[in-house]
Design an enzyme around this catalytic site. Structure first.
Site, PDB file in Angstrom:
ATOM      1  N   THR A  48       0.771  -1.243  -0.025  1.00 44.80           N
ATOM      2  CA  THR A  48      -0.020  -0.180  -0.025  1.00 44.80           C
ATOM      3  C   THR A  48       0.704   1.210   0.061  1.00 44.80           C
ATOM      4  O   THR A  48       1.678   1.426   0.888  1.00 44.80           O
ATOM      5  CB  THR A  48      -0.864   0.028   1.238  1.00 44.80           C
ATOM      6  N   GLU A  49       0.820   1.919  -0.921  1.00 40.81           N
ATOM      7  CA  GLU A  49       1.494   3.246  -1.162  1.00 40.81           C
ATOM      8  C   GLU A  49       1.966   4.274   0.048  1.00 40.81           C
ATOM      9  O   GLU A  49       2.834   4.815  -0.237  1.00 40.81           O
ATOM     10  CB  GLU A  49       1.274   3.960  -2.591  1.00 40.81           C
ATOM     11  N   ASN A  50       0.881   4.162   0.892  1.00 40.00           N
ATOM     12  CA  ASN A  50       1.232   5.150   2.062  1.00 40.00           C
ATOM     13  C   ASN A  50       2.438   4.569   2.784  1.00 40.00           C
ATOM     14  O   ASN A  50       2.832   5.268   3.819  1.00 40.00           O
ATOM     15  CB  ASN A  50       0.121   5.203   2.893  1.00 40.00           C
ATOM     16  N   SER A  90       8.328   3.818  -0.544  1.00 36.57           N
ATOM     17  CA  SER A  90       7.354   3.355  -1.047  1.00 36.57           C
ATOM     18  C   SER A  90       7.257   3.595  -2.606  1.00 36.57           C
ATOM     19  O   SER A  90       6.877   2.639  -3.213  1.00 36.57           O
ATOM     20  CB  SER A  90       6.131   3.736  -0.304  1.00 36.57           C
TER      21      SER A  90
END
Lengths: 214, 236
Positions: A48-50, A90
């Protein structure tokens, strides 16, 4: 009333094409359902890119941690083997080609693989892009899950996108309620029809030339 | 011994002047330094340019700072959400400026500033409206867009644990942009849930080394944006 796949069946069909051990990023909406249909004997690691690898399913009320969210700002859990990292790391995973598969929703996909999924371009609308442009440029395989047409029956698979582009020539495969469609050097090609759906129906509802399955 | 502790959030933000560029850590509610933002509202600096992934939610934290008329420009990747009302209204009235930056480019522009790299090339946005007017250059036959670093006068950041030297750890996905912002700002102001003596953080576990941090305030029981919104709260 045509036959075809439900949202869950579209997600399950997409999951079948993801190899065991893949690092996977799922977009918001139907793509999120892919996680419910991991084929027997396979394991996917969710990014998840966060800032997390090894994302797990939503928490129960008791296990909810307010500092543990996904990119859609929903509460999630961490599986054994998970890792947290900052945003530059990320997006290095994304841009650097380390993520194997990204499954996204869309407004339009073109026969040349262009995708438009971030803005309608309407005057007065507040533009918001998030990580969509980074994902489509960086992830090795971009899969799209979408209804074949809009709610008003307009084709979403088109010759050229009319909405502002997210990325150019990046989509390789599309899962719709009617068919699985590849983006090839010569344009759209059906590789599988949903049960009860004919090629003629798919062709009629597609806004660009489309080739039948071989 | 170096001691970067500061007695209160009010004192920590007291020298932020009108017109400053301020990075604010957090991704949505997670990692948002609400107490420092509310101190900045009390302090009253205006004409701020604020850098954050979003534009705040409800009428607390970043949304309250914007709603209080203190922000003239937002630099962010996703300026709307189901619970953001303040920014969208001001934007539609033409009362606040927006620079939209893709999320990964935003992170890298901040990192580049901290690393002393004035610009870099990225494949993100190639061929899209967000690349218009920007330099494009080919490397190995593929086009890339040039993006400049993103510097700031101040960063406001929330962390989990800090020592007086400024070494920091974070909690889960609350980390997000914060380590990058600590590097990129001239003055980095941190609120820590727990202050420990030097040596209280294993050097192997330090996420942000103290060289990137200037001021630390202990806020032992930080409020969470989602809980404030659920309780119907607004600030001031």
């Amino acid at each position: 009333m045509s036959a075809g796949w439900t949202r869950e069946q579209m997600a399950a069909r997409a999951a079948q094409d993801i190899p065991d051990g893949s690092y996977v990023n799922l977009g918001i909406g139907i793509p999120e359902l892919v996680a419910k249909f991991v084929p027997e004997g396979r394991e996917f690691i969710y990014h998840t890119e966060n800032g997390m690898l090894g994302m797990g399913p939503p928490p129960s009320e008791d296990e909810r941690d307010l500092d543990l969210m996904n990119a859609g700002k929903k509460y999630v859990t961490a599986l054994p083997g998970a890792a947290y990292f900052h945003h530059a790391d990320s997006f290095s995973m994304i841009r650097g080609g380390h993520i194997d598969v990204c499954v996204l929703g869309t407004m339009q996909v073109a026969a040349n693989g262009d995708i438009a999924n971030w803005s309608t371009g309407e005057p007065g609308a507040i533009p918001a892009v998030g990580g969509a442009m980074d994902l489509v440029q960086g992830v090795k395989n971009i899969y799209v899950i979408t209804q074949h047409t809009t709610k008003t029956g307009e084709p979403k698979l088109v010759e050229r996108c009319s909405y502002p582009l997210t990325g150019l020539g990046v989509v390789s495969r599309i899962y719709t309620d009617l068919a699985v469609v590849d983006v090839t050097a010569r344009g759209f090609r059906v590789i599988e029809l949903a049960p009860g759906v004919t090629f003629e129906e798919v062709e009629r509802k597609t806004g660009a030339p489309i080739m039948p399955a071989e | 011994m170096i001691d970067k502790r500061c007695p209160s959030v009010a004192e920590a933000v007291a020298d932020i002047p009108d017109g400053a560029t301020v990075m604010v850590g957090g991704f949505g509610a997670s990692g948002s330094p609400i107490e420092l933002i509310h101190a900045l509202i009390d302090h009253g600096a205006r004409d701020l340019t604020v850098i954050n992934n979003n534009t705040g939610n409800g009428e607390v934290g970043l949304a309250a700072l914007i709603g209080n008329g203190q922000v003239c420009k937002m630099i962010c990747s996703f300026p709307r959400s189901s619970q953001s009302k303040v920014f969208p209204e001001l934007y539609k009235q033409g009362r606040i400026e927006l620079e939209l930056v893709p999320q990964g480019t935003l992170a890298e522009r901040i990192r580049a500033a901290g690393a002393g790299i004035p610009a870099f090339y990225t494949p993100t946005t190639v061929g899209t409206v967000l690349a218009e007017g920007k330099e494009v250059r080919e490397f190995d036959g593929r086009p890339y867009v040039m993006e400049p670093w993103l510097q700031a006068d101040f960063a406001l950041v929330k962390c989990e644990m800090a020592d007086p030297v400024g070494n920091l750890t974070y909690n889960k996905t609350a980390r997000n942009f914060s380590p990058l912002m600590c590097m990129a700002a001239r003055t980095t102001i941190v609120q820590a849930r727990k202050l420990v003596p030097a040596g209280g953080i294993d050097p192997e576990h330090v996420v942000t080394p103290g060289i990137f941090v200037n001021r630390i305030v202990e806020v032992t029981d930080p409020v969470h944006e989602d809980l404030l919104i659920a309780a119907g709260r607004s600030y001031p």
